[in-house]
Design an enzyme around this catalytic site. Structure first.
Site, PDB file in Angstrom:
ATOM      1  N   GLU A  56      45.080  -8.682  37.789  1.00 55.92           N
ATOM      2  CA  GLU A  56      46.306  -8.585  38.588  1.00 55.92           C
ATOM      3  C   GLU A  56      46.700  -9.902  39.246  1.00 55.92           C
ATOM      4  OE1 GLU A  56      43.963  -6.194  38.756  1.00 55.92           O
ATOM      5  OE2 GLU A  56      45.037  -4.398  38.090  1.00 55.92           O
ATOM      6  N   HIS A 100      42.504   4.560  45.930  1.00 56.81           N
ATOM      7  CA  HIS A 100      43.636   4.765  45.018  1.00 56.81           C
ATOM      8  C   HIS A 100      44.777   5.533  45.659  1.00 56.81           C
ATOM      9  CE1 HIS A 100      40.657   3.510  42.106  1.00 56.81           C
ATOM     10  NE2 HIS A 100      41.581   3.465  41.159  1.00 56.81           N
TER      11      HIS A 100
END
Lengths: 482, 355
Positions: free
Chosen positions: A216, A285
């Site tokens: 990322e 998450h």
């Protein structure tokens, strides 16, 4: 003892799917590991394997059936030596203490405490609440006069999921402008981790739909660098939780460069992906970053609720010459809404929408928070309280005027969000109302938020950690002194 | 001197000894030669950076430049040699020690100096400062203050070149300190995977702020940092503008031909501290003066111009005077140009969306 085979959930947010094909027929012997059937969702196709040995006594759901709810019995397996006919006639009903362990309910609980979870939400108007995906599309083309729409009255509407709307927005913009490309993990060959980029590789090729390694920080920086030269990347983060690895480039490299360059170097880029809690995926998450990004000058932050807004706002975001954070919600992906059938439907960034009008209390929310807000409004209406529900749609720049306008009328306000309470979006709205609507307030503004705890995994705790409709109803009644 | 500094010296010495014993670093038997014009060009360009940086240091001392100010003095041959091998359209991006790169890209010294003093005539209209200047016109993409961030961004410039198939190459600079950042390797991986036209220039000036290479790096040969990705690399004498240009030409040709990225470790040295507030106690004065006396990139060219090319000293003095004048003019401008209008506080935050 006969065992029911239940419709499985392929993902934490799957609610229903299609039984595409049976690979065994009634009377077949099956053993552990045999593939019994194939099921499909809008995201993927998966195989259903047998766990126990026995005889496939009865098929309860024929192949080709769509909209089969998760946990519905789809077949009965008779145990070895068991009377197959008896097993076939006896199964298929939910068991109080069934042999097949009931998988944890995968559906996120967006229902009010005590509301029937299985009843599909019935929309009063087409855009009031999401249609259950299987429900026949109830489409109202006539917008209520008092709710301003982003499209001409009488526009034909097409029932579309948020997932499809996002994909359509990208595809339309990519057709128009070769500088637009999509980059991220699993966006191309896999067709998107959440199938948002489905079909894009096939239409636009690998040059413009770029699969990255799991990296990322690196690919966000690469995309920002490409945007400096005038390309218009759409960066998909598999979830915004992973964007934490890349947040330096989002903030320091993308948001600040226009200013630091004295206006010379812009960064036309969209960072998009699911944000916030899904269902049972734990604290790492489930973070809602709405407030974080909305804190940063140089960014625009969008968080749509309906499919129409998802499409129109994503198109606007892609065209915008600034970095735009586009916060989606995994639970909303599969929900359908009417989307205007127009060649080029764009919703301007920075404008809130009065989603439902009312005179007694203003409820302000955005993204999935709208589901609580709208259900609460419905519940309140039954108790004689008419709530006006405002969907912020854009968090930065925030459309304070629309909220203030409403509060001037109602004198009361409740904010709803899944994010944490401290320094949240609700806190910001409260602060603005203190300045801009102080004289109009008849009660303190209340916030309904996610609880101030990391997201727990256990189903009951997760439910407690998230806001719910009852809390919104309670808050609205409190500010109405009822 | 405290123990920690002593240890720093010991390891710095060890690193130096190791570097000097490295056969790869020994002057190549056939050092590339420059024509007189090339040497004159290199001399002028490097001298401009040197004098500019000295002036910036002076203005900093007078309180006219604030915040952080990282001088490039000693490293001039790196960026000038690289620029001599690149062509118009190639992009340049670097970290915070960026004044030299801007001048090498042809940016106006007045605009750079005025940015250092935070004035309206600065490249960023006074809103960026020493570490944040850009020029679309000169293809200079900053000026980045987060160590290592420019490596991903520079890889993105190369991504855009490949996307547009425009034949341009991204010169992505970083220091030996930045070379230890994780995103550098994420970028290396993708650059090689996608064969992006990027030349990674690792300016190894031996110290990441106060930490010597030997104290920070398990692999001190930075040219090897791309091995696991299959990226070729080489160590280059970064004090000699000729070897820099030669290696740069090789690296750029590789990148431009579509074969992917290339790593150049430029072995160089900064004479000044990390920033203006750094007394540089982590190294000895002898180390600095030895480098200045024996390896100064500008003195080497000057000597060559006089001895090999027969350029009269008076001509070089004229160049010196001309450079001083340009630098003085930039300082003059930067100290008299007004500060930005207060209304500038609220501009350049977002661009207007086109209808």
């Amino acid at each position: 003892m006969a065992t029911d085979i239940l419709m499985p959930a392929l993902s934490p947010t799957m609610e229903e799917g299609k039984l595409a094909k049976w690979l065994k027929k009634e009377g077949d012997a099956v053993k552990s590991g045999d593939v019994l059937a194939e099921i499909e969702t809008d995201k993927a196709t998966m195989e259903v394997e047998a766990i126990d040995e026995g005889i496939l006594a009865k098929i309860l759901v024929e192949e080709g059936a769509e909209g089969v709810k998760v946990n519905t019995p789809i077949a009965i397996i008779a145990a070895e030596g068991e009377d197959v006919a008896a097993a076939a006639s006896g199964g298929g009903k939910p068991k109080a203490n069934g042999a097949a362990a009931e998988p944890p309910a995968p559906t996120p609980d967006m229902q009010a405490e005590g509301q029937a979870a299985q009843s599909a939400p019935t929309a009063k108007t087409a855009d009031d609440t999401p249609n259950a995906p299987a429900a026949p599309a109830v489409i109202t083309t006539k917008a209520r006069a008092e709710v301003m729409e982003d499209y001409p009255a009488g526009t034909e509407m097409v029932t579309t999921s948020v997932r499809e709307a996002l994909r359509d927005a990208m595809a339309e913009e990519m057709r128009k402008d070769d500088d637009v490309f999509v980059i991220g993990e699993e966006v191309a060959e896999y067709q998107g981790a959440y199938k948002i980029t489905q079909g894009l590789l096939q239409e636009f090729g690998a040059r413009r739909v770029v699969d990255t390694p799991i990296t990322e920080h690196g690919f966000a920086g690469i995309a920002v660098g490409a945007a400096y030269t005038g390309l218009k990347p759409i960066v998909e983060f598999m979830t915004f939780n992973f964007a934490m690895q890349a947040i330096d480039h989002i903030i320091n490299s993308a948001a600040k460069t226009l200013y630091m360059s004295g206006g010379q170097l812009g960064c036309p880029i969209v960072f998009r992906g699911p944000n916030g809690a899904a269902a049972r995926v734990g604290a790492q998450h489930s973070h809602d970053y709405s407030a974080w990004y909305s804190n940063v000058p140089g960014l625009k932050v969008v968080a749509p609720y309906t499919a129409a807004d998802a499409k129109g706002l994503l198109k606007a975001a892609i065209r915008d010459p600034n970095p735009v954070i586009f916060l989606e919600n995994e639970i909303l992906y599969g929900q359908t809404f009417p989307v205007p059938k127009l060649d080029d439907f764009v919703v301007p960034i920075g404008k809130a929408k009065v989603h439902r009008t009312g005179k007694d209390v203003t409820i302000v929310s955005f993204s999935i928070g709208m589901t609580y807000a709208l259900k609460a409004a419905q519940a309140l209406a039954e108790q004689g309280i008419e709530a006006e529900v405002i969907d912020l749609r854009t968090l930065r720049p925030m459309d304070t005027a629309t909220v203030v306008e409403s509060v001037k009328k109602t004198g009361r306000c409740v904010t709803v969000e899944e994010g944490f309470p401290q320094s949240g979006i609700g806190a910001e709205i409260v602060a603005r109302l203190m300045v801009d609507a102080f004289d109009y307030l008849d009660a303190p503004v209340l916030r309904v938020t996610g609880k101030d705890v990391p997201m727990p995994y256990a189903a009951n705790l997760e439910k407690l950690a998230l806001p719910n409709v009852a809390e919104v109803v309670e808050a609205a009644k409190a500010v109405c002194y009822r | 001197m405290d123990a920690a500094n002593e240890a720093g010296h010991a390891t710095a010495e060890a690193a130096k000894a190791m570097r000097e014993s490295d056969p790869g670093h020994a002057p190549a038997p056939n050092t590339p030669q420059f024509t007189k014009d090339e040497d004159l060009h290199a001399y002028h360009e490097m001298l401009l950076i040197r004098r500019f940086e000295e002036k910036a240091g002076q203005l900093y001392g007078m309180g006219l430049i604030g915040g952080f100010c990282h001088l490039y003095i000693g490293q001039e041959a790196v960026v000038i040699g690289m620029q001599m091998a690149s062509v118009e359209g190639d992009q340049v991006i670097t970290g915070y020690r960026d004044h030299g790169h801007m001048l090498a890209c042809g940016m106006d010294p007045k605009g750079v100096m005025a940015e250092l003093t935070g004035r309206r005539g600065g490249y960023s209209r006074g809103k960026g400062g020493s570490m944040h200047m850009f020029s679309r016109e000169k293809q200079f993409f900053g000026g980045h203050g987060i160590v290592g961030a420019q490596v991903s961004l520079g890889t993105g410039l190369g991504f855009a070149d490949a996307y547009r198939k425009n034949g341009q190459v991204s010169m992505t600079y970083m220091g030996d300190g930045a070379a230890n950042q994780g995103q550098v390797y994420e970028s290396f991986n993708m650059a090689q995977l996608w064969k992006l036209p990027v030349v990674y220039v690792i300016e190894n000036n031996r110290y990441a702020m106060g930490t010597s290479v030997a104290r920070a790096s398990a692999q001190t040969d930075f040219s090897k940092r791309g091995i696991s990705f299959g990226i070729p690399g080489e160590q280059v004498d970064g004090m000699d503008v000729r070897t820099v240009r030669e290696a740069a030409a090789r690296a750029i040709a590789h990148a431009r031909s579509g074969e992917g990225p290339y790593i150049l470790e430029m072995q160089t040295y900064r004479y000044r501290g990390h920033s203006m507030s750094d007394p540089a106690k982590y190294r000895s004065k002898d180390e600095v003066s030895k480098m200045r006396d024996e390896h100064d990139p500008i003195e080497m060219v000057r000597k060559r111009l006089i001895e090999a090319h027969g350029v009269p000293e008076a001509e070089l003095k004229a160049t010196d005077a001309k450079v001083r004048e340009v630098v003085n003019e930039s300082a003059e401008f930067a100290t008299h140009d007004p500060e930005p209008d207060p209304s500038e506080l609220w501009t350049d935050i977002l661009l207007e969306a086109r209808a």
